[in-house]
Design a protein around this motif. Sequence first.
Motif, PDB file in Angstrom:
ATOM      1  N   TYR A   1      20.240 -33.020 -34.498  1.00 13.32           N
ATOM      2  CA  TYR A   1      19.190 -32.090 -34.104  1.00 13.32           C
ATOM      3  C   TYR A   1      18.532 -31.515 -35.336  1.00 13.32           C
ATOM      4  CZ  TYR A   1      21.043 -32.877 -29.612  1.00 13.32           C
ATOM      5  OH  TYR A   1      21.432 -33.518 -28.472  1.00 13.32           O
TER       6      TYR A   1
ATOM      7  N   LYS B   1      12.236 -26.669 -27.459  1.00 20.83           N
ATOM      8  CA  LYS B   1      11.709 -26.920 -28.792  1.00 20.83           C
ATOM      9  C   LYS B   1      10.188 -26.802 -28.787  1.00 20.83           C
ATOM     10  CE  LYS B   1      12.877 -27.886 -32.190  1.00 20.83           C
ATOM     11  NZ  LYS B   1      12.949 -26.881 -33.302  1.00 20.83           N
TER      12      LYS B   1
ATOM     13  N   LEU C   1       9.121 -28.467 -25.691  1.00 24.81           N
ATOM     14  CA  LEU C   1       9.920 -29.513 -25.084  1.00 24.81           C
ATOM     15  C   LEU C   1      11.205 -28.947 -24.494  1.00 24.81           C
ATOM     16  CD1 LEU C   1       9.571 -32.178 -27.930  1.00 24.81           C
ATOM     17  CD2 LEU C   1       8.022 -31.723 -26.021  1.00 24.81           C
TER      18      LEU C   1
ATOM     19  N   TYR D   1      14.942 -31.851 -27.076  1.00 23.83           N
ATOM     20  CA  TYR D   1      14.489 -32.756 -28.137  1.00 23.83           C
ATOM     21  C   TYR D   1      15.719 -33.283 -28.857  1.00 23.83           C
ATOM     22  CZ  TYR D   1      12.130 -34.437 -32.348  1.00 23.83           C
ATOM     23  OH  TYR D   1      11.674 -35.217 -33.368  1.00 23.83           O
TER      24      TYR D   1
ATOM     25  N   ASP E   1      17.666 -36.328 -31.369  1.00 26.37           N
ATOM     26  CA  ASP E   1      17.561 -37.332 -32.431  1.00 26.37           C
ATOM     27  C   ASP E   1      18.942 -37.932 -32.626  1.00 26.37           C
ATOM     28  OD1 ASP E   1      17.442 -38.697 -34.869  1.00 26.37           O
ATOM     29  OD2 ASP E   1      16.044 -37.280 -35.749  1.00 26.37           O
TER      30      ASP E   1
ATOM     31  N   VAL F   1      14.217 -41.045 -31.508  1.00 26.03           N
ATOM     32  CA  VAL F   1      14.009 -39.653 -31.100  1.00 26.03           C
ATOM     33  C   VAL F   1      13.605 -39.647 -29.635  1.00 26.03           C
ATOM     34  CG1 VAL F   1      13.442 -38.738 -33.383  1.00 26.03           C
ATOM     35  CG2 VAL F   1      11.626 -39.703 -31.961  1.00 26.03           C
ATOM     36  N   TYR F   2      14.015 -38.599 -28.936  1.00 25.35           N
ATOM     37  CA  TYR F   2      13.784 -38.518 -27.500  1.00 25.35           C
ATOM     38  C   TYR F   2      13.361 -37.097 -27.133  1.00 25.35           C
ATOM     39  CZ  TYR F   2      17.447 -42.159 -27.969  1.00 25.35           C
ATOM     40  OH  TYR F   2      18.223 -43.219 -28.369  1.00 25.35           O
ATOM     41  N   THR F   3      12.512 -36.977 -26.144  1.00 30.60           N
ATOM     42  CA  THR F   3      12.351 -35.717 -25.443  1.00 30.60           C
ATOM     43  C   THR F   3      12.612 -35.982 -23.970  1.00 30.60           C
ATOM     44  OG1 THR F   3      10.897 -33.861 -24.890  1.00 30.60           O
ATOM     45  CG2 THR F   3       9.835 -35.980 -25.220  1.00 30.60           C
TER      46      THR F   3
ATOM     47  N   GLU G   1      12.330 -34.236 -20.245  1.00 32.72           N
ATOM     48  CA  GLU G   1      11.669 -33.141 -19.546  1.00 32.72           C
ATOM     49  C   GLU G   1      11.975 -33.188 -18.054  1.00 32.72           C
ATOM     50  OE1 GLU G   1       9.539 -30.921 -21.358  1.00 32.72           O
ATOM     51  OE2 GLU G   1      10.583 -31.976 -22.958  1.00 32.72           O
TER      52      GLU G   1
ATOM     53  N   TYR H   1       2.888 -35.203 -26.196  1.00 34.48           N
ATOM     54  CA  TYR H   1       4.279 -35.049 -26.627  1.00 34.48           C
ATOM     55  C   TYR H   1       4.639 -36.108 -27.660  1.00 34.48           C
ATOM     56  CZ  TYR H   1       5.480 -31.655 -22.942  1.00 34.48           C
ATOM     57  OH  TYR H   1       5.567 -30.541 -22.146  1.00 34.48           O
TER      58      TYR H   1
ATOM     59  N   MET I   1       5.898 -35.550 -31.551  1.00 34.04           N
ATOM     60  CA  MET I   1       7.176 -36.103 -31.998  1.00 34.04           C
ATOM     61  C   MET I   1       6.986 -36.990 -33.219  1.00 34.04           C
ATOM     62  SD  MET I   1       8.847 -37.059 -28.316  1.00 34.04           S
ATOM     63  CE  MET I   1      10.155 -38.049 -29.037  1.00 34.04           C
TER      64      MET I   1
ATOM     65  N   VAL J   1       9.541 -40.670 -24.694  1.00 35.11           N
ATOM     66  CA  VAL J   1       9.146 -39.485 -23.929  1.00 35.11           C
ATOM     67  C   VAL J   1       9.604 -39.728 -22.499  1.00 35.11           C
ATOM     68  CG1 VAL J   1       7.244 -38.074 -23.100  1.00 35.11           C
ATOM     69  CG2 VAL J   1       7.181 -39.012 -25.427  1.00 35.11           C
TER      70      VAL J   1
END
Length: 208
Positions: free
Chosen positions: A53, A80, A93, A96, A98, A103-105, A107, A123, A127, A146
Amino acid sequence: MAKDGWAEMRGKSVDEVDIRDDFMFSYVMRNPAICTQLLEYLLPECKIARIKYIDWDTDETAEEECHMPKMRLAKPEMQKAFFGAAGKRGVRLDAYVDDGANVYTIEMQTTRQSSLPKRARLYQAHMDINQLSRGQYYDKLRPGFVIFICTFDPFGRGLCRYSFRNVCKEEDFELKDEAYKLFFNTTGTRGEISESLREILRYICLLY
């Protein structure tokens, strides 16, 4: 912030809040084991060994040198916030993540919006721009996912999962920019997904 503080801030008691609430979802995603398992159910092709993170509380000198946050092993970020240039729209977000490779978000989406695809685009942009420090080559930009978990069918086709990537229309080959957008539909009935993921989506759907 504790759960009680979140519920009070949103005018709800703790008993009235479930996983669909964005603050509660963010709180649950703070558990690395739960967050990792959910990601592996959503993206079975991604094997996550550990979660990283971003620590945005960098000192002034570090920001001047690289204009990027330091990386550390930590709990997931909640809500985030990414801010762009002055006067431009930022994003907040739910989760979030890593994992060192991607990397991912993630939702949780309970409100139907026609602009959801463009929201996903914004988004992705935030990112991406926060991955590279000054002078780094573009090939250091890692795959970005995403992910929206929707309590409705975002595209009206009955699929449990809608996966998007950039492809050439004329020759049907992938751009390979490694930008991916996924929408999971808790009300879906079509498409091949694991039984574990189907149970998760069904659980969220029954809460609604």
